[in-house]
Design a protein around this motif. Structure first.
Motif, PDB file in Angstrom:
ATOM      1  N   ILE A   1       0.833  -1.209   0.000  1.00 26.25           N
ATOM      2  CA  ILE A   1       0.000   0.000   0.000  1.00 26.25           C
ATOM      3  C   ILE A   1       0.863   1.252   0.000  1.00 26.25           C
ATOM      4  O   ILE A   1       0.623   2.202  -0.751  1.00 26.25           O
ATOM      5  CB  ILE A   1      -0.944  -0.015   1.218  1.00 26.25           C
ATOM      6  N   GLY A   2       1.903   1.246   0.845  1.00 26.90           N
ATOM      7  CA  GLY A   2       2.779   2.406   0.927  1.00 26.90           C
ATOM      8  C   GLY A   2       3.489   2.694  -0.382  1.00 26.90           C
ATOM      9  O   GLY A   2       3.626   3.858  -0.788  1.00 26.90           O
ATOM     10  N   GLY A   3       3.920   1.657  -1.078  1.00 27.60           N
ATOM     11  CA  GLY A   3       4.642   1.854  -2.327  1.00 27.60           C
ATOM     12  C   GLY A   3       3.758   2.278  -3.478  1.00 27.60           C
ATOM     13  O   GLY A   3       4.190   3.035  -4.352  1.00 27.60           O
ATOM     14  N   ASN A   4       2.520   1.790  -3.501  1.00 20.95           N
ATOM     15  CA  ASN A   4       1.643   2.060  -4.634  1.00 20.95           C
ATOM     16  C   ASN A   4       0.750   3.279  -4.446  1.00 20.95           C
ATOM     17  O   ASN A   4       0.316   3.880  -5.437  1.00 20.95           O
ATOM     18  CB  ASN A   4       0.775   0.829  -4.917  1.00 20.95           C
ATOM     19  N   PHE A   5       0.454   3.648  -3.198  1.00 22.22           N
ATOM     20  CA  PHE A   5      -0.508   4.724  -2.969  1.00 22.22           C
ATOM     21  C   PHE A   5       0.026   5.873  -2.116  1.00 22.22           C
ATOM     22  O   PHE A   5      -0.531   6.967  -2.152  1.00 22.22           O
ATOM     23  CB  PHE A   5      -1.771   4.163  -2.304  1.00 22.22           C
TER      24      PHE A   5
ATOM     25  N   LEU B   1       7.216  -3.255  -0.850  1.00 20.12           N
ATOM     26  CA  LEU B   1       7.483  -2.123  -1.735  1.00 20.12           C
ATOM     27  C   LEU B   1       7.874  -2.582  -3.138  1.00 20.12           C
ATOM     28  O   LEU B   1       7.725  -1.840  -4.112  1.00 20.12           O
ATOM     29  CB  LEU B   1       8.616  -1.285  -1.118  1.00 20.12           C
ATOM     30  N   PHE B   2       8.383  -3.812  -3.267  1.00 16.07           N
ATOM     31  CA  PHE B   2       8.794  -4.328  -4.565  1.00 16.07           C
ATOM     32  C   PHE B   2       7.611  -4.579  -5.501  1.00 16.07           C
ATOM     33  O   PHE B   2       7.794  -4.735  -6.703  1.00 16.07           O
ATOM     34  CB  PHE B   2       9.557  -5.654  -4.388  1.00 16.07           C
ATOM     35  N   VAL B   3       6.428  -4.695  -4.969  1.00 14.18           N
ATOM     36  CA  VAL B   3       5.269  -5.086  -5.770  1.00 14.18           C
ATOM     37  C   VAL B   3       4.665  -3.856  -6.438  1.00 14.18           C
ATOM     38  O   VAL B   3       4.161  -2.957  -5.766  1.00 14.18           O
ATOM     39  CB  VAL B   3       4.205  -5.782  -4.898  1.00 14.18           C
ATOM     40  N   SER B   4       4.703  -3.817  -7.755  1.00 19.21           N
ATOM     41  CA  SER B   4       4.047  -2.765  -8.529  1.00 19.21           C
ATOM     42  C   SER B   4       2.693  -3.298  -8.993  1.00 19.21           C
ATOM     43  O   SER B   4       2.631  -4.232  -9.804  1.00 19.21           O
ATOM     44  CB  SER B   4       4.904  -2.371  -9.733  1.00 19.21           C
ATOM     45  N   LEU B   5       1.617  -2.734  -8.461  1.00 19.49           N
ATOM     46  CA  LEU B   5       0.296  -3.256  -8.792  1.00 19.49           C
ATOM     47  C   LEU B   5      -0.030  -3.178 -10.284  1.00 19.49           C
ATOM     48  O   LEU B   5      -0.625  -4.114 -10.833  1.00 19.49           O
ATOM     49  CB  LEU B   5      -0.760  -2.521  -7.960  1.00 19.49           C
ATOM     50  N   PRO B   6       0.317  -2.080 -11.010  1.00 15.60           N
ATOM     51  CA  PRO B   6       0.070  -2.088 -12.465  1.00 15.60           C
ATOM     52  C   PRO B   6       0.796  -3.219 -13.181  1.00 15.60           C
ATOM     53  O   PRO B   6       0.233  -3.865 -14.075  1.00 15.60           O
ATOM     54  CB  PRO B   6       0.593  -0.713 -12.913  1.00 15.60           C
ATOM     55  N   ALA B   7       2.064  -3.471 -12.794  1.00 20.34           N
ATOM     56  CA  ALA B   7       2.819  -4.564 -13.416  1.00 20.34           C
ATOM     57  C   ALA B   7       2.225  -5.919 -13.049  1.00 20.34           C
ATOM     58  O   ALA B   7       2.219  -6.848 -13.867  1.00 20.34           O
ATOM     59  CB  ALA B   7       4.284  -4.501 -12.993  1.00 20.34           C
ATOM     60  N   VAL B   8       1.714  -6.009 -11.841  1.00 23.18           N
ATOM     61  CA  VAL B   8       1.071  -7.257 -11.413  1.00 23.18           C
ATOM     62  C   VAL B   8      -0.157  -7.533 -12.268  1.00 23.18           C
ATOM     63  O   VAL B   8      -0.395  -8.668 -12.705  1.00 23.18           O
ATOM     64  CB  VAL B   8       0.686  -7.179  -9.919  1.00 23.18           C
ATOM     65  N   ILE B   9      -0.947  -6.503 -12.516  1.00 23.78           N
ATOM     66  CA  ILE B   9      -2.158  -6.664 -13.328  1.00 23.78           C
ATOM     67  C   ILE B   9      -1.799  -7.087 -14.751  1.00 23.78           C
ATOM     68  O   ILE B   9      -2.430  -7.970 -15.336  1.00 23.78           O
ATOM     69  CB  ILE B   9      -2.967  -5.346 -13.335  1.00 23.78           C
ATOM     70  N   THR B  10      -0.765  -6.472 -15.307  1.00 22.41           N
ATOM     71  CA  THR B  10      -0.346  -6.797 -16.675  1.00 22.41           C
ATOM     72  C   THR B  10       0.098  -8.251 -16.807  1.00 22.41           C
ATOM     73  O   THR B  10      -0.196  -8.913 -17.811  1.00 22.41           O
ATOM     74  CB  THR B  10       0.817  -5.873 -17.107  1.00 22.41           C
ATOM     75  N   SER B  11       0.799  -8.758 -15.793  1.00 22.88           N
ATOM     76  CA  SER B  11       1.343 -10.128 -15.849  1.00 22.88           C
ATOM     77  C   SER B  11       0.576 -11.082 -14.942  1.00 22.88           C
ATOM     78  O   SER B  11       1.133 -12.092 -14.490  1.00 22.88           O
ATOM     79  CB  SER B  11       2.827 -10.110 -15.458  1.00 22.88           C
ATOM     80  N   ALA B  12      -0.689 -10.780 -14.678  1.00 21.46           N
ATOM     81  CA  ALA B  12      -1.453 -11.554 -13.691  1.00 21.46           C
ATOM     82  C   ALA B  12      -1.523 -13.037 -14.042  1.00 21.46           C
ATOM     83  O   ALA B  12      -1.373 -13.904 -13.171  1.00 21.46           O
ATOM     84  CB  ALA B  12      -2.860 -10.978 -13.564  1.00 21.46           C
ATOM     85  N   GLY B  13      -1.731 -13.354 -15.307  1.00 20.65           N
ATOM     86  CA  GLY B  13      -1.848 -14.756 -15.703  1.00 20.65           C
ATOM     87  C   GLY B  13      -0.576 -15.532 -15.435  1.00 20.65           C
ATOM     88  O   GLY B  13      -0.605 -16.642 -14.874  1.00 20.65           O
TER      89      GLY B  13
END
Length: 392
Positions: free
Chosen positions: A39-43, A270-282
Motif C-alpha cells: 500500500i505504501g509503495g503504490n498509494f 514495496l517491490f510489488v508494482s500493482l500495475p505490473a502485477v495486473i499486466t502479468s497476472a496470468g
C-alpha cells in the motif's frame, strides 16, 4: 534534501499500523507489514533510502541468523531423515517445475530460467521463523522440524546459486576459508567470550555477534554472494549454545522484531508494482500455482510417510510453500547481474511475496496445530519447581 527523521517516522508509522492490523485480524505481523508495504509503495509514495536499505539488510541478516539459531541440533540429529527428506523435496521439485515453466512455456533464457527455478524453490526462513515465534511453535518439536527442513531447503538454494552463478575468484576462496574457520571455532569460543564478557550494560556479546555477521556478510558480498547466506550458517553453528542462553536470544529477538525486521518486510512489499502485477497476472498466477503444487507433491507425501498427523502434515506443507528472503535475494541477484529483466524481476518477486502470504494465511487460519495445552503444562511444571524447593 529529505528530512531523515520524518522518513523514519513514516516507515515506523507504517510498521506500527501493520502491528495494529495484525493484532486486530490475527494475521502474522510479518505478512501485514508486507501488505502495508504494498500500500505504501503504490498509494503513499513510500520509497527507500540508503539507510533504509541498510536497516532492511541488517533486519534480514539478524532474522536469518536467529532462524538458524532456532534449529535444534538435537532435533536435527534425531529427526534427520524427516528434516532432510522434506527439505530436499521442498527444494528439488519446485526448482524443476519453475525452471521448466520459465524455460519451455515462457521462453526465458537459460540463466533467467535458472534464476526463476532458484527463486521459486525457496522456503521463507523469515516468514516461517516469524510465525513460529508468534505462535510459540518454535518451542515445539514440530516447529523445530519445520525450521530444520527450511534450513535444508535453503541450503539447496545457496548451493544452486553458488554452483550456477558464483565467480570462483580469490574473494570466493577467502570467503570460504574465513567462513570455515569461523564456523569451526565459534561454538566453543562464543561460550568462553560470553562467560567472561556477557551480561554487561555494554552488551558486548551482541556486539561480538554483529561483528561476525557483518564480517562474513562483507566477505560474501565481495565474493559476489549475499550477506544472509553465512548468517544462516553462523546461526546454526551457535544453535546449541543459543538454546541454553534464552536471555540472549530474547534480547536479540526483541531488537530485531521491534526495529529492524519491519524495514525488511515493508521493503519486501514495496517491490510489488500493482500495475505490473495486473499486466502479468496470468503468468504470476500460474507460477504461484506451480510453486505451491510442486511443494505439495514433494512435502505432503513425505509427511505422511513419516507419520505426521494429517493436520500437522498440511501445516508443514503450507509453511514449506512460503517464500520471501532467499526468493527476493535470488531475484535481485539476477536483476543486478543482468540475468533477468525488470519485467521478469517483477513477476518473480510478486510470486515470491504472494507465496509468503497465501500459504501462511491458509495454514494459520485452518491448519495451525493446537499445541497450547502442552506448552501450558510445561510452563506449569517449571513454575512449580521453585515452590517444591521452598517447601523442602
Amino acid at each position: 534534501m529529505e528530512n531523515m527523521w520524518l522518513v523514519a517516522a513514516e516507515w515506523l508509522g507504517l510498521a506500527l499500523a501493520g502491528g495494529l492490523l495484525a493484532g486486530w485480524t490475527g494475521i502474522s505481523i510479518s505478512l501485514m507489514e508486507i501488505a502495508v508495504g504494498v500500500i505504501g509503495g503504490n498509494f503513499l509514495g513510500l520509497h527507500t533510502t540508503p539507510w533504509v536499505d541498510f536497516l532492511a539488510g541488517v533486519g534480514s541478516i539478524i532474522l536469518t541468523f536467529l532462524a538458524g539459531a532456532e534449529v535444534d541440533p538435537v532435533v536435527l540429529r534425531s529427526r534427520f531423515k524427516e528434516s532432510v527428506a522434506i527439505g530436499l523435496l521442498s527444494f528439488a521439485l519446485p526448482f524443476g517445475g519453475a525452471f521448466a515453466y520459465a524455460y519451455y512455456a515462457l521462453g526465458w533464457t537459460l540463466p533467467a530460467a535458472e534464476i526463476a527455478g532458484i527463486a521459486l524453490s525457496t522456503t521463507s526462513v523469515a516468514v516461517v521463523y516469524a510465525v513460529m515465534v508468534e505462535t510459540g511453535l518454535n518451542e515445539s518439536e514440530l516447529g523445530r522440524i519445520i525450521l530444520a527442513a527450511c534450513f535444508i531447503t535453503d541450503l539447496g538454494t545457496v548451493v544452486a546459486l553458488g554452483v550456477l552463478f558464483a565467480n570462483f575468484n580469490a574473494w570466493m576462496v577467502l570467503f570460504i576459508a574465513v567462513t570455515a574457520v569461523v564456523l569451526a571455532i565459534v561454538p566453543r569460543f562464543s561460550r568462553l567470550f560470553i562467560q567472561h564478557y556477557g551480561n554487561r550494560v555494554s552488551q558486548l556479546e551482541i556486539k561480538y555477534l554483529f561483528f561476525l555477521l557483518f564480517l562474513l556478510g562483507g566477505l560474501a558480498s565481495m565474493a559476489n554472494s549475499e550477506a544472509v547466506l553465512p548468517a544462516y550458517l553462523l546461526g546454526l553453528a551457535v544453535a546449541g549454545f543459543f538454546l541454553e542462553e534464552k536471555n540472549l536470544t530474547l534480547r536479540m529477538r526483541t531488537m530485531a522484531f521491534a526495529f529492524l525486521t519491519p524495514f525488511y518486510f515493508l521493503k519486501a512489499g514495496l517491490f510489488v508494482s500493482l500495475p505490473a502485477v495486473i499486466t502479468s497476472a496470468g503468468i504470476i498466477i500460474i507460477a504461484l500455482l506451480i510453486k505451491i503444487a510442486t511443494k505439495f507433491i514433494g512435502v505432503w507425501p513425505a509427511t505422511r510417510f513419516f507419520k505426521f498427523e494429517p493436520r500437522e502434515g498440511m501445516y508443514t506443507t503450507l509453511l514449506m510453500s512460503t517464500g520471501l528472503t532467499f526468493g527476493t535475494i535470488s531475484s535481485l541477484f539476477g536483476l543486478n547481474h543482468g540475468y533477468i529483466s525488470q519485467a521478469q524481476y517483477t513477476i518473480l518477486v510478486t510470486v515470491v511475496i504472494l507465496s509468503a502470504v497465501v500459504p501462511t494465511m491458509i495454514a494459520q487460519a485452518f491448519f495451525r496445530p493446537d499445541l497450547a495445552p502442552a506448552v501450558k503444562q510445561e510452563k506449569r511444571r517449571h513454575a512449580l519447581i521453585p515452590q517444591k524447593e521452598e517447601g523442602n
